[in-house]
Design an enzyme around this catalytic site. Structure first.
Site, PDB file in Angstrom:
ATOM      1  CD  GLN A 111      -3.290   0.164   0.355  1.00 26.22           C
ATOM      2  OE1 GLN A 111      -3.600  -0.982   0.566  1.00 26.22           O
ATOM      3  NE2 GLN A 111      -3.916   0.905  -0.544  1.00 26.22           N
ATOM      4  CE  LYS A 126      -5.669  -4.181   2.837  1.00 23.90           C
ATOM      5  NZ  LYS A 126      -5.905  -3.676   1.467  1.00 23.90           N
ATOM      6  CG  ASP A 166      -8.693  -5.827   1.198  1.00 25.90           C
ATOM      7  OD1 ASP A 166      -8.107  -5.219   0.298  1.00 25.90           O
ATOM      8  OD2 ASP A 166      -8.474  -7.034   1.426  1.00 25.90           O
TER       9      ASP A 166
END
Ligand code: NDP
Ligand code: 2IT
Length: 444
Positions: A111, A126, A166
């Site tokens: 990311q 995350k 996600d």
């Protein structure tokens, strides 16, 4: 030993059991050799790579909740705040029984570079939980989300860390998480993205990852003398990314013939019926086998297998390591010209190398699926200015961002003598900005 090998060797020793994290760091660092060599003394002196591969902090906690039978359950919650050199931590929350620290760290590490590539001011993070949302009632999902946020709220904020969706975390979960954050903090702020449009969400965020994947794929094909129109496409997955990838591919004149979930896959010779797929997945939350039952032109197969279908373009949109060497060999044999990753790290290192060596155009996830987080950053902008932009305004910005990501990675690869190696290009372009910001901010 050169600096990169030293750092990789140390990681392997320290985190021997974190296989996904080691895979992601290896892929990135190995492609940075040319860049690091230019300023190896400075980077080494500042311990830049050591600081880049170690998260700023990792938060692990217990999530207790009560199921419909009155039984108490406990899951594990994670938030890894990896790097905030260029902006607040930003990245999704994954809810899946396979979630562990290795998976969250690999996703958080990816990311950093993905968010940098968008050109927008967002750092990398995350999170998630090993909670399995499948088969849970709405009340159980609410109970879990409220308990998750009851700890998570302490660590996030609109200018600190902004989670999003996600795998397993969609509009419903974001709504419940947002509700609990607001209730605890009594602050109405853009602390999460992917919100519903009635309470601060951005139009086109739902579609953004899949649409963005196709905008980048189309540009990559165009710049290599191909058109997307008329091509046959294989997609894996049938969640948020896959659904809107299929929809945009069809709008751009391609024919998508496959979709899958964790139980099986479908081949539809007439092209996937997107309304039917959405009805089954978004409304009924049912298995993909239902699709074949309702559609005469489709066949259903148990297990995995979409990559054996002959296609021009392959778009893995389900999960990590779902496209292995055997799949890559089949794709090459069947004349595939391009692979673009909708999921995060869906292609193994071995398969990636094989595809590249065989002249397949390969767009890595951190570039190809960056449209989701880019549009999340646009949602943050809209929240900050307390305005909402139209669908077309967001979609046009998304298109511009994806096209410029393609050209940035293409030219970075060229600059370092690795023409058409988009894996290297994406890593170099993403690294450049973050490294620069880290050097400027001192040893922190
Ligand atoms: P969803 O939960 O909406 O969909 C996931 C899909 O992948 C489902 O069809 C699911 O099947 C399948 N899947 C998940 N895990 C496995 C597994 N272990 N084996 C086989 N199939 C699996 O998630 P998203 O569409 O949001 O995410 C898909 C991928 O895209 C992930 O890698 C994610 O990190 C990445 N991504 C997502 C973004 C976003 O904005 N949502 C942005 C950028 C990347 P089943 O329902 O049976 O589990
Ligand atoms: O992997 C990803 O980029 C996402 N799941 C989206 C993250 C976000 O903050 O929108």
């Amino acid at each position: 030993m050169d600096y990169i090998d030293e750092v990789l060797a140390e990681l392997k020793e320290k985190y021997a059991d974190q296989t996904e994290f080691l895979q992601a760091t290896q892929e990135v660092l190995e492609s940075l050799r040319g860049v690091i060599a230019e300023k190896e003394d400075v980077y080494r002196h500042e311990a830049l790579l050591e600081r880049l591969v170690e998260p700023d902090r990792q938060i692990l906690f217990r999530i207790p909740w009560v199921d419909d039978k009155g039984n108490a359950k406990v899951n594990r919650g994670y938030r890894v705040q990896f790097n905030n050199a260029i902006g607040p931590y930003k990245g999704g929350l994954r809810l899946h029984p396979s979630v562990n620290l290795s998976i969250i760290k690999f996703l958080g590490f990816e990311q950093i570079f993905k968010n940098s590539l968008t050109g927008l001011p967002i750092g990398g993070g995350k999170g998630g939980s090993d909670f399995d949302p499948k088969g849970k009632s709405d009340r159980e999902i609410l109970a879990f989300c409220q308990s998750f946020m009851t700890e998570l709220y302490k660590h996030i904020g609109a200018d600190t860390d902004v989670p999003a969706g996600d795998i397993g975390t969609g509009a419903r979960e974001i709504g419940y998480l947002f509700g609990q954050y607001k209730r605890i903090r009594n602050i109405y702020e853009g602390v999460l993205t992917g919100k519903g449009v009635t309470y601060g969400g951005s139009l086109a965020r739902t579609e953004a990852t899949g649409y963005g994947l196709l905008y980048l794929t189309q540009e990559m094909l165009r710049c290599n003398g191909y058109a997307l129109e008329g091509k046959t496409v294989c997609v894996s997955g049938s969640g948020n990314v896959a659904t809107y990838a299929i929809q945009k591919a069809q709008q751009l004149g391609a024919k998508v013939v496959t979709a899958s979930d964790s139980t099986g896959w479908v081949y539809d010779s007439e092209g996937i019926d997107i309304d039917l797929l959405k009805q089954i997945k978004e409304v009924k939350r049912a298995r993909i086998s239902e699709y074949a039952k309702a559609r005469p032109s489709a066949e259903y197969h148990e297990g995995r297998g979409v990559w054996q279908i002959k296609c021009d373009v392959a778009l893995p949109c389900a999960t990590q390591n779902e496209l292995c060497i055997e799949d890559a060999q089949l794709l090459v044999k069947n004349g595939c010209i391009a692979v673009a990753e909708g999921a995060n790290m869906p292609t193994t290192l071995e398969a990636t190398k094989y595809l590249q060596q065989n002249g397949i155009l390969f767009a890595p996830g951190k570039a190809a699926n960056a449209g989701g987080v880019a549009t999340s950053a646009l949602e943050m902008s809209q929240n900050s200015e307390r305005l909402n932009w139209s669908f077309d305004e967001v979609d046009n910005k998304l298109k511009g961002i994806m096209i410029s990501i393609f050209h940035n990675m293409e030219s970075a690869a060229k600059r370092y003598g690795q023409e058409k190696n988009y894996v290297a290009g994406a890593n170099i372009a993403g690294f450049d900005k973050v490294a620069n910001a880290m050097l400027a901010q001192g040893i922190v």
